[in-house]
Scaffold this motif. Structure first.
Motif, PDB file in Angstrom:
ATOM      1  N   ASP A 490      81.772  74.885   3.761  1.00  0.00           N
ATOM      2  CA  ASP A 490      82.034  75.634   4.988  1.00  0.00           C
ATOM      3  C   ASP A 490      83.110  76.691   4.797  1.00  0.00           C
ATOM      4  O   ASP A 490      83.168  77.667   5.552  1.00  0.00           O
ATOM      5  CB  ASP A 490      82.376  74.675   6.125  1.00  0.00           C
ATOM      6  CG  ASP A 490      81.227  73.717   6.402  1.00  0.00           C
ATOM      7  OD1 ASP A 490      80.079  74.195   6.463  1.00  0.00           O
ATOM      8  OD2 ASP A 490      81.467  72.507   6.499  1.00  0.00           O
ATOM      9  N   VAL A 491      83.967  76.510   3.786  1.00  0.00           N
ATOM     10  CA  VAL A 491      84.882  77.583   3.407  1.00  0.00           C
ATOM     11  C   VAL A 491      84.071  78.756   2.848  1.00  0.00           C
ATOM     12  O   VAL A 491      84.284  79.910   3.217  1.00  0.00           O
ATOM     13  CB  VAL A 491      85.900  77.086   2.360  1.00  0.00           C
ATOM     14  CG1 VAL A 491      86.801  78.223   1.899  1.00  0.00           C
ATOM     15  CG2 VAL A 491      86.728  75.943   2.925  1.00  0.00           C
ATOM     16  N   ARG A 492      83.135  78.449   1.970  1.00  0.00           N
ATOM     17  CA  ARG A 492      82.302  79.511   1.394  1.00  0.00           C
ATOM     18  C   ARG A 492      81.452  80.185   2.462  1.00  0.00           C
ATOM     19  O   ARG A 492      81.273  81.410   2.448  1.00  0.00           O
ATOM     20  CB  ARG A 492      81.400  78.945   0.290  1.00  0.00           C
ATOM     21  CG  ARG A 492      82.163  78.307  -0.865  1.00  0.00           C
ATOM     22  CD  ARG A 492      81.275  78.148  -2.088  1.00  0.00           C
ATOM     23  NE  ARG A 492      80.016  77.490  -1.831  1.00  0.00           N
ATOM     24  CZ  ARG A 492      79.809  76.174  -1.814  1.00  0.00           C
ATOM     25  NH1 ARG A 492      80.821  75.342  -2.023  1.00  0.00           N
ATOM     26  NH2 ARG A 492      78.607  75.683  -1.583  1.00  0.00           N
ATOM     27  N   SER A 493      80.940  79.414   3.392  1.00  0.00           N
ATOM     28  CA  SER A 493      80.096  79.990   4.444  1.00  0.00           C
ATOM     29  C   SER A 493      80.851  81.021   5.274  1.00  0.00           C
ATOM     30  O   SER A 493      80.306  82.055   5.650  1.00  0.00           O
ATOM     31  CB  SER A 493      79.561  78.880   5.356  1.00  0.00           C
ATOM     32  OG  SER A 493      78.625  78.077   4.682  1.00  0.00           O
ATOM     33  N   ARG A 494      82.119  80.723   5.557  1.00  0.00           N
ATOM     34  CA  ARG A 494      82.914  81.677   6.339  1.00  0.00           C
ATOM     35  C   ARG A 494      83.290  82.893   5.499  1.00  0.00           C
ATOM     36  O   ARG A 494      83.230  84.027   5.974  1.00  0.00           O
ATOM     37  CB  ARG A 494      84.172  80.994   6.884  1.00  0.00           C
ATOM     38  CG  ARG A 494      84.958  81.896   7.838  1.00  0.00           C
ATOM     39  CD  ARG A 494      86.233  81.221   8.327  1.00  0.00           C
ATOM     40  NE  ARG A 494      85.974  80.141   9.255  1.00  0.00           N
ATOM     41  CZ  ARG A 494      86.924  79.356   9.760  1.00  0.00           C
ATOM     42  NH1 ARG A 494      88.185  79.529   9.393  1.00  0.00           N
ATOM     43  NH2 ARG A 494      86.618  78.397  10.607  1.00  0.00           N
ATOM     44  N   ILE A 495      83.691  82.663   4.251  1.00  0.00           N
ATOM     45  CA  ILE A 495      84.043  83.790   3.389  1.00  0.00           C
ATOM     46  C   ILE A 495      82.857  84.722   3.195  1.00  0.00           C
ATOM     47  O   ILE A 495      83.016  85.950   3.138  1.00  0.00           O
ATOM     48  CB  ILE A 495      84.571  83.275   2.037  1.00  0.00           C
ATOM     49  CG1 ILE A 495      85.927  82.584   2.222  1.00  0.00           C
ATOM     50  CG2 ILE A 495      84.689  84.404   1.023  1.00  0.00           C
ATOM     51  CD1 ILE A 495      86.440  81.892   0.975  1.00  0.00           C
ATOM     52  N   SER A 496      81.658  84.182   3.138  1.00  0.00           N
ATOM     53  CA  SER A 496      80.467  85.014   2.932  1.00  0.00           C
ATOM     54  C   SER A 496      80.251  86.013   4.058  1.00  0.00           C
ATOM     55  O   SER A 496      79.596  87.039   3.860  1.00  0.00           O
ATOM     56  CB  SER A 496      79.219  84.136   2.763  1.00  0.00           C
ATOM     57  OG  SER A 496      79.249  83.472   1.512  1.00  0.00           O
TER      58      SER A 496
END
Length: 781
Positions: A490-496
């Motif tokens: 979910d960190v990656r999902s937001r950064i994307s």
């Protein structure tokens, strides 16, 4: 062979032992997972929270519950219809406390005469028949701090055995030390002089030679007992690339297991495929993770983020030309070969006396090696690629490289075996643990097993890759978060989301850097993306991440020589986020801007992973928002009480909003897991479902043979336009969305209606509703 439909990973520690795992088995079952997947169980170093530092292969770690707790868990799992997959560690043992490792203790005590001299990978001549142990602090007088205590030699709290008779004459500790089969040396000498193989550059993890038959037998006897008695149903092999002969090892292990489920932790680079001659059912899924992330990334953001990265790299280096990802990989790997893993390259050089002064050429070859390793004769072309690139970069090494080539391509030559083991170490440390922290373009792409230079995957290419996975490795695991991921899903999902807002991010970054400059532009970009991706995160967590990330980058500060001025400024920056002010306001404003889009990405990512080809794994707790950063942050305790409560409510019919609780993600997770477990007949193929209309680019949809996944992509731009006239085409019969229970007429389906509540849908034919057990399954609150 029985293949799990899905797995649920649990980190077994002294604080969350095997009995604790048994206590959440009912929850995992109700969630819908098929098997539980356990971290290493053998006795490990005292206090180890990961278990990869095994000290005794003979028993289940008492701190993790011991053999009795494993038996209890196995019995409960069998009763519940669940299987157990266990992580095993054949490559190395923990030697941080020699007295706790009987094999290592005997080696140190008896030297080359020890039975276990054959078990550990020691270059005895290089140490003049002594094992070099890099434990001494700085200063010439460190040996004077040694003491003889009974039949042991002590250095502070460190204990080492004495060879028989070496202290009988009452000699002082320094003299006694000189008589031992080991030599205590300064810790800095490990980089260049160490004479035993390690796991990467970890001095306290000594490599094992499981290619020796008795070493395999004795290090696997307990593990195989679990399998043969039915206590566990499958194994996951940690880091097979460190072994002398991974293929041969897997052949022997699979034969001993009787053909049961077997996975390998294998990092595949780019479009690299798992060696077809390996006796394994697949990988642990990092290759799938990379594809799942990238189908949700907006390719339109690449040009602007490329320009931003080039400017940041130029600011750091002072060079006019931008630094490419490939150049960062080369420089990172070459630096590792020249520093913390130079001892490995030097050992390789000693195996080739007929080619003098080959260290430089060997270092250049491993720096250019395009994948983790070859498996000669398989993978010879990878060495050819490294040779070509090394010659281009260093034509002065051409003659030496030409002399090395026939040796390094001979599968039976010890140097060829050693080169294959060494190239993987250099790749891991030079890329995952160095270049990943120096490249900040879009850090959601800097993940284990992924290629950060690949920015996005078009939807049609995504479907092609899933069809290939289904055809080639249908039993391979898929994953989103693990104990090793740099940033949780979910960190990656937001950064994307930044890929959809590159200009806004450039402005926000400029503001943040102006308010709290560190003088390392790419690292500042990487750090601020981590802050935004995990926000709100505690100060301690962010400081821990910042310290590790900056030292891994090895530019403004390092592990061995921390830059106190830089690190103090970095810590002050993080602490200031806890206080009201412009820095905190800037972060919270941008997070507010992208939060909903990040949640949309998260739900899409989760549903795609859980329904795509392969065996999906859910990392502990990630059925709610998983905002962990790199380890040890991703090994924090999980609140199962909260998850039980949410699952009970969802099972009773609650359709939670998409909000900070993450309950909507748990809804998606349990519905998808239950459907896959209870209706495997709906997951037989992977067929793209085409979208039509003005917003067709904002959906990825596929039919698995009855179950249809529909997921939103690029939500920021979609919010500006809406779905409008966009539709997908389904078979003409009636459907039901398993997430909401809504009935959907077949044929042309409007996405504005289908995705009105959630950005995802999981459709099944209305005649194929889930069994009553799945619909009414309950979990104790």
């Amino acid at each position: 062979m029985i293949v799990p439909v899905s797995t649920y990973r649990l980190q077994i520690t002294s604080a969350f032992d095997l009995d604790a795992a048994a206590a959440v088995l009912d929850y995992v079952t109700a969630l819908g997972a098929d098997w539980i997947y356990l971290s290493p169980l053998l006795t490990a170093e005292a206090g180890s929270d990961h278990g990869y530092d095994v000290t005794d292969h003979g028993t289940v770690d008492p701190a993790r519950g011991g053999p009795e707790a494993l038996a209890r868990l196995s019995e409960q799992a069998t009763t519940a219809g669940r299987g157990i997959l266990v992580d095993i560690v054949p490559n190395h043992m923990g030697v941080n406390t020699p007295q706790d490792n009987a094999w290592w203790w005997d080696l140190l005590k008896l030297g080359r005469e020890s039975r276990y001299a054959e078990a550990f990978d020691v270059d005895w001549p290089a140490g003049h028949d002594r094992v070099l142990l890099p434990v001494l602090g700085d200063g010439d007088a460190e040996l004077e701090k040694l003491t003889v205590v009974g039949d042991e030699l002590h250095y502070y709290d460190n204990r080492f055995p004495l060879a028989p008779g070496t202290a009988d004459d009452g000699a002082n500790a320094t003299v006694v030390h000189d008589r031992q089969h080991y030599e205590l040396v300064n810790w800095r000498r490990a980089d260049a002089d160490l004479n035993y193989r390690r796991f990467f550059a970890v001095n306290t993890l000594a490599g094992l030679r499981v290619e020796v038959p008795w070493v395999f037998d004795e290090s696997h006897r307990e593990i195989l007992r679990w399998v043969r008695t039915g206590a566990v149903q499958g194994l996951r092999v940690d880091h097979p690339d460190g072994l002398a002969d991974p293929g041969g090892y897997l052949d022997r292990l699979q034969a001993a297991m009787g053909g049961r489920y077997l996975l390998v932790e294998k990092i595949l680079e780019g479009r690299e495929q798992l060696p077809s001659n390996w006796s394994t059912d697949g990988t642990t899924g990092y290759d799938a993770l990379a594809d799942f992330d990238r189908v949700l990334v907006d390719p339109a953001g690449q040009e602007r983020l490329d320009a931003l990265e080039a400017a940041l790299q130029a600011e750091l280096s002072g060079a006019d030309a931008p630094v490419s990802w490939s150049e960062l990989v080369y420089t990172g790997k070459r630096a590792i070969a020249d520093t913390i893993l130079q001892s490995e390259v030097r050992r390789l050089d000693r195996l080739i006396p007929e080619v003098p002064d080959a260290v430089d050429a060997l270092s250049e070859l491993v720096a250019w090696f395009p994948v983790y390793r070859s498996y000669l004769p398989v993978g010879r072309h990878e060495l050819d690629t490294a040779v070509r690139l090394a010659r281009q970069r260093r034509p002065d090494l051409d003659a030496t490289i030409s002399a090395l080539l026939p040796i390094l391509t001979d599968p039976d030559h010890p140097a060829a075996v050693r080169f294959q083991q060494t190239s993987g170490m250099v790749m891991a440390k030079g890329v995952e643990d160095t270049a990943y922290y120096r490249y900040s373009r879009l850090t959601s792409l800097n993940e284990v097993g992924a290629d950060p230079s690949e920015f996005a995957v078009p939807v049609d290419e995504f479907h092609r890759r899933q069809q290939t996975r289904l055809a080639v490795s249908p039993a391979s695991q898929t994953t989103l978060s693990t104990h090793d991921t740099k940033r949780a899903e979910d960190v990656r999902s937001r950064i994307s989301v930044i890929a959809e807002l590159p200009d806004e991010w450039a402005a926000v970054l400029g503001t943040l850097r102006g308010l709290a400059p560190l003088g390392d532009a790419p690292f500042e970009n990487l750090l601020w993306q981590a802050v935004v991706g995990s926000w709100p995160a505690s100060t301690d967590r962010l400081i821990g991440y910042a310290e590790k990330a900056s030292r891994e980058a090895n530019l403004s500060t390092t592990w061995t020589a921390p830059n106190e001025e830089f690190e103090n400024a970095m810590r002050d920056l993080v602490r200031s986020l806890a206080e009201p002010g412009p820095l905190r306001d800037t972060v919270t404003a941008f997070v507010d801007r992208i939060r909903q889009a990040g949640w949309s990405n998260s739900l899409a990512l989760k549903l795609i992973q859980l329904t795509a080809p392969g065996v999906p794994d859910v990392y502990q707790g990630s059925e709610l928002w998983e905002t962990s950063l790199v380890d040890p942050d991703n090994r924090r305790p999980v609140d199962y009480g909260m998850r039980r409560e949410y699952l009970a409510r969802v099972t009773a019919g609650w359709l939670p909003p998409v909000d900070e609780t993450g309950a909507a993600k748990l809804l998606v997770t349990t519905r998808a897991l239950r459907l896959r477990r209870d209706r495997p007949d709906l997951f037989r193929r992977h067929a793209p479902v085409e979208a039509f209309g003005s917003a067709a680019a904002h959906v990825v949809a596929f039919d698995r043979g009855g179950a249809v996944t529909v997921a939103t992509r690029l939500p920021v731009a979609l919010a500006r336009t809406g779905w409008g006239d966009t539709t997908i085409m389904l078979a003409g019969h009636a459907w039901q969305d398993t997430l909401t229970g809504a009935h959907v007429a077949g044929g042309e389906v409007r996405l504005a209606d289908l995705l009105a509540r959630y950005p995802v849908a999981l459709l099944i034919p209305a005649s194929a509703t889930q069994p009553e057990s799945a619909a009414t399954e309950e979990v104790a609150p």
